[in-house]
Design a protein around this motif. Structure first.
Motif, PDB file in Angstrom:
ATOM      1  N   ILE A 275     -34.653  54.839  12.713  1.00 27.41           N
ATOM      2  CA  ILE A 275     -35.604  55.029  13.776  1.00 27.41           C
ATOM      3  C   ILE A 275     -37.041  55.075  12.893  1.00 27.41           C
ATOM      4  CG2 ILE A 275     -36.613  56.007  15.510  1.00 27.41           C
ATOM      5  CD1 ILE A 275     -33.787  57.140  16.272  1.00 27.41           C
ATOM      6  N   ASP A 276     -36.969  55.920  12.101  1.00 25.12           N
ATOM      7  CA  ASP A 276     -38.340  56.130  11.302  1.00 25.12           C
ATOM      8  C   ASP A 276     -38.675  55.183  10.368  1.00 25.12           C
ATOM      9  OD1 ASP A 276     -40.242  58.654  10.359  1.00 25.12           O
ATOM     10  OD2 ASP A 276     -40.013  57.247   8.717  1.00 25.12           O
ATOM     11  N   GLU A 277     -37.402  54.297   9.787  1.00 28.80           N
ATOM     12  CA  GLU A 277     -37.681  53.361   8.844  1.00 28.80           C
ATOM     13  C   GLU A 277     -38.228  52.248   9.442  1.00 28.80           C
ATOM     14  OE1 GLU A 277     -33.860  53.026   7.133  1.00 28.80           O
ATOM     15  OE2 GLU A 277     -34.211  54.619   5.769  1.00 28.80           O
ATOM     16  N   ALA A 312     -37.078  59.958   7.646  1.00 30.59           N
ATOM     17  CA  ALA A 312     -36.665  58.848   6.848  1.00 30.59           C
ATOM     18  C   ALA A 312     -35.491  59.509   6.142  1.00 30.59           C
ATOM     19  CB  ALA A 312     -37.676  58.352   5.878  1.00 30.59           C
ATOM     20  N   GLU A 313     -35.355  60.834   6.010  1.00 27.67           N
ATOM     21  CA  GLU A 313     -34.322  61.316   5.130  1.00 27.67           C
ATOM     22  C   GLU A 313     -33.064  62.001   5.998  1.00 27.67           C
ATOM     23  OE1 GLU A 313     -34.597  60.936   1.900  1.00 27.67           O
ATOM     24  OE2 GLU A 313     -36.443  60.021   2.219  1.00 27.67           O
ATOM     25  N   ASN A 314     -33.231  61.687   7.380  1.00 30.21           N
ATOM     26  CA  ASN A 314     -32.159  62.303   8.085  1.00 30.21           C
ATOM     27  C   ASN A 314     -30.878  61.389   8.138  1.00 30.21           C
ATOM     28  OD1 ASN A 314     -30.526  63.436  10.140  1.00 30.21           O
ATOM     29  ND2 ASN A 314     -32.341  64.331  11.247  1.00 30.21           N
ATOM     30  N   GLU A 315     -29.777  62.010   7.684  1.00 28.28           N
ATOM     31  CA  GLU A 315     -28.653  61.063   7.563  1.00 28.28           C
ATOM     32  C   GLU A 315     -27.683  61.167   8.889  1.00 28.28           C
ATOM     33  OE1 GLU A 315     -27.945  58.263   5.546  1.00 28.28           O
ATOM     34  OE2 GLU A 315     -29.631  58.825   4.116  1.00 28.28           O
ATOM     35  N   ASP A 316     -27.892  62.058   9.737  1.00 34.27           N
ATOM     36  CA  ASP A 316     -27.115  62.343  10.864  1.00 34.27           C
ATOM     37  C   ASP A 316     -27.007  61.174  11.857  1.00 34.27           C
ATOM     38  OD1 ASP A 316     -26.587  64.808   9.862  1.00 34.27           O
ATOM     39  OD2 ASP A 316     -28.117  65.819  10.926  1.00 34.27           O
ATOM     40  N   PHE A 317     -26.111  61.278  12.722  1.00 37.31           N
ATOM     41  CA  PHE A 317     -25.977  60.092  13.484  1.00 37.31           C
ATOM     42  C   PHE A 317     -26.343  60.676  14.877  1.00 37.31           C
ATOM     43  CE2 PHE A 317     -22.741  59.556  10.557  1.00 37.31           C
ATOM     44  CZ  PHE A 317     -23.073  58.256  10.055  1.00 37.31           C
ATOM     45  N   LEU A 318     -27.100  59.542  15.885  1.00 36.01           N
ATOM     46  CA  LEU A 318     -27.418  59.732  17.048  1.00 36.01           C
ATOM     47  C   LEU A 318     -26.065  59.744  17.837  1.00 36.01           C
ATOM     48  CD1 LEU A 318     -30.359  56.971  17.368  1.00 36.01           C
ATOM     49  CD2 LEU A 318     -30.644  59.320  17.354  1.00 36.01           C
ATOM     50  N   ARG A 319     -26.132  60.744  18.932  1.00 41.13           N
ATOM     51  CA  ARG A 319     -25.047  60.743  19.753  1.00 41.13           C
ATOM     52  C   ARG A 319     -25.537  60.454  21.351  1.00 41.13           C
ATOM     53  NH1 ARG A 319     -23.115  66.522  17.959  1.00 41.13           N
ATOM     54  NH2 ARG A 319     -24.826  66.849  17.399  1.00 41.13           N
ATOM     55  N   GLU A 320     -24.711  60.519  22.228  1.00 41.14           N
ATOM     56  CA  GLU A 320     -24.957  60.209  23.524  1.00 41.14           C
ATOM     57  C   GLU A 320     -25.164  61.583  23.979  1.00 41.14           C
ATOM     58  OE1 GLU A 320     -22.587  59.070  27.804  1.00 41.14           O
ATOM     59  OE2 GLU A 320     -21.460  59.178  25.711  1.00 41.14           O
ATOM     60  N   GLY A 321     -26.252  61.419  25.004  1.00 38.78           N
ATOM     61  CA  GLY A 321     -26.829  62.897  25.280  1.00 38.78           C
ATOM     62  C   GLY A 321     -28.122  63.372  24.611  1.00 38.78           C
ATOM     63  N   MET A 322     -28.436  62.899  23.639  1.00 39.57           N
ATOM     64  CA  MET A 322     -29.711  63.284  23.022  1.00 39.57           C
ATOM     65  C   MET A 322     -30.864  62.653  23.645  1.00 39.57           C
ATOM     66  SD  MET A 322     -28.831  62.900  18.702  1.00 39.57           S
ATOM     67  CE  MET A 322     -27.743  64.062  17.743  1.00 39.57           C
ATOM     68  N   VAL A 323     -31.713  63.539  23.693  1.00 45.09           N
ATOM     69  CA  VAL A 323     -33.317  63.142  24.129  1.00 45.09           C
ATOM     70  C   VAL A 323     -34.103  63.181  23.079  1.00 45.09           C
ATOM     71  CG1 VAL A 323     -34.800  63.534  25.886  1.00 45.09           C
ATOM     72  CG2 VAL A 323     -32.386  63.794  26.407  1.00 45.09           C
ATOM     73  N   LEU A 324     -35.016  62.227  22.937  1.00 46.40           N
ATOM     74  CA  LEU A 324     -35.757  62.253  21.876  1.00 46.40           C
ATOM     75  C   LEU A 324     -37.272  61.636  22.016  1.00 46.40           C
ATOM     76  CD1 LEU A 324     -33.533  60.044  19.583  1.00 46.40           C
ATOM     77  CD2 LEU A 324     -33.222  62.203  19.543  1.00 46.40           C
ATOM     78  N   THR A 325     -38.183  61.743  21.158  1.00 50.46           N
ATOM     79  CA  THR A 325     -39.425  61.317  21.393  1.00 50.46           C
ATOM     80  C   THR A 325     -39.582  60.158  20.235  1.00 50.46           C
ATOM     81  OG1 THR A 325     -40.553  62.702  19.871  1.00 50.46           O
ATOM     82  CG2 THR A 325     -40.462  63.243  22.155  1.00 50.46           C
ATOM     83  N   VAL A 326     -40.193  59.239  20.352  1.00 49.23           N
ATOM     84  CA  VAL A 326     -40.460  58.054  19.679  1.00 49.23           C
ATOM     85  C   VAL A 326     -42.040  57.756  19.527  1.00 49.23           C
ATOM     86  CG1 VAL A 326     -40.135  55.642  18.961  1.00 49.23           C
ATOM     87  CG2 VAL A 326     -38.361  57.080  19.753  1.00 49.23           C
TER      88      VAL A 326
END
Length: 372
Positions: A275-277, A312-326
């Motif tokens: 997302i960051d990249e 940009a260094e976060n290697e974790d995976f997005l999962r259903e149910g997460m709520v984020l800002t962009v």
């Protein structure tokens, strides 16, 4: 048993930790639905595998606790009481058994750590932060419903801000109008300190609103959020007042493109760094890499900044149910800033964008002019 507290007990049991203490306002609210303003007074939930949880709180807060649905043990105390002596008396039968004991490393004060060590002299402290963060990182349908409503109020607040713009108005005057209208609508709290920034002040990503007066050609950044039943929204929109300069149009177009590129990467199973990249590539290719100084976004829920951190260094995976800002942005001293921020739910089949206010470039023209 409350499902969230039961899940926390299970976590403790799996690690053979004998108990835990939760003291942060946000995690107590998450576990119980009880919200409060503690000031300097102690409030905490003791959790023990296989035993009823215990909450400790000032006597004046008991009515609100019971109204929130608490049906387990409690200790309530007056200001003249020695609360830690009361806790010791309540736990005396179990004190010798408690060795591994977990606390919120990020939130607990040294004062409370020392009091714990006095009443539980054999304890080895462990960290509960990871467990609580993991529980909160994926939102339930009921939580998402509250976040959706909070975002609707934030959208309305942006329109209120636009309607309050006229030449010569100050940032603080517009801020006051936004928060006044929200309180009239029944909203008690903002998610964070509202930002209304004009002109050169908008080139500060975390600028502080003041007496800065709106002039033609200024960029106008609204960054605000509303709390609805304990859950936060967080939106940013940028506008231009009366006159659009070429350099502002250029950076606005890039930020909007970066926002859309980042949203394309918000897919369950995708790595968070993508997302960051995606946003950073758009801005870098446009020649403004040095003017995008912050991460692309963060988690959103009871707190306006929660896990995960989208960098940009976060290697974790997005999962259903997460709520984020962009929220990509470009900030140029002497020119102004542009940021466009959305609140996004990660779904199994796609995303839901909670913030609906339009993102295309808008030039605000007001018939009002402040007279000296």
């Amino acid at each position: 048993m409350n499902e969230k507290i039961a899940a926390l007990e299970k976590f403790l049991k799996l690690r053979n930790w004998k108990g835990g203490l939760i003291t942060s306002r946000q995690n107590i609210f998450y576990l119980t639905g009880f919200d409060y303003e503690p000031h300097e007074r102690f409030v905490g939930i003791f959790v023990f595998p296989g035993r009823s949880p215990l909450i400790v709180l000032p006597e004046m807060e008991l009515k609100m606790l019971l109204e929130a649905g608490w049906r387990y043990e409690y200790i309530c105390y007056k200001d003249s009481d020695n609360v830690w002596r009361m806790i010791t008396e309540h736990l005396k039968e179990n004190i010798s058994m408690i060795t591994e004991f977990a606390v919120e490393e990020t939130f607990i004060s040294l004062k409370y750590v020392r009091m714990l060590q006095q009443i539980l002299p054999n304890i080895q402290l462990q960290n509960l932060d990871e467990a609580l963060s993991e529980m909160r990182i994926r939102k339930s349908p009921e939580e998402i419903k509250k976040l959706r409503i909070a975002a609707q109020y934030a959208d309305n607040a942006i329109q209120t801000g636009i309607d309050a713009l006229y030449e010569g108005v100050s940032e603080l005057e517009v801020l006051g109008e936004i928060e006044y209208k929200l309180k009239k609508a029944g909203l008690r709290d903002m998610s964070f300190s509202t930002m209304v920034l004009f002109g050169s002040n908008s080139s500060n990503p975390h600028g502080v609103p003041g007496e800065n007066k709106l002039q033609p050609g200024d960029t106008v950044i609204f960054d605000l959020g509303v709390k609805y039943q304990g859950y936060c929204s967080d939106i940013t929109r940028t506008f231009v007042f009366k006159e659009l300069r070429d350099e502002v149009k250029e950076i606005y177009d890039l930020v909007l493109k970066a926002n859309m590129a980042a949203l394309q990467e918000c897919k369950a199973g995708n790595k968070m760094r993508k997302i960051d990249e995606a946003a950073r590539k758009v801005i870098s290719d446009g020649g403004f890499a040095e003017y995008f100084p912050h991460r692309i976004g963060h988690g959103l829920g009871i707190e306006v900044h929660e896990e995960p951190s989208l960098h940009a260094e976060n290697e974790d995976f997005l999962r259903e149910g997460m709520v984020l800002t962009v929220e990509p942005g470009i900030y140029i001293p002497g020119v102004g800033g542009v940021r466009i921020e959305d609140d996004v739910v990660i779904g199994e089949e796609g995303i839901e964008i909670l913030t609906k206010f339009q993102k295309s470039m808008q030039i605000v023209k007001s018939k009002f002019v402040l007279k000296e």
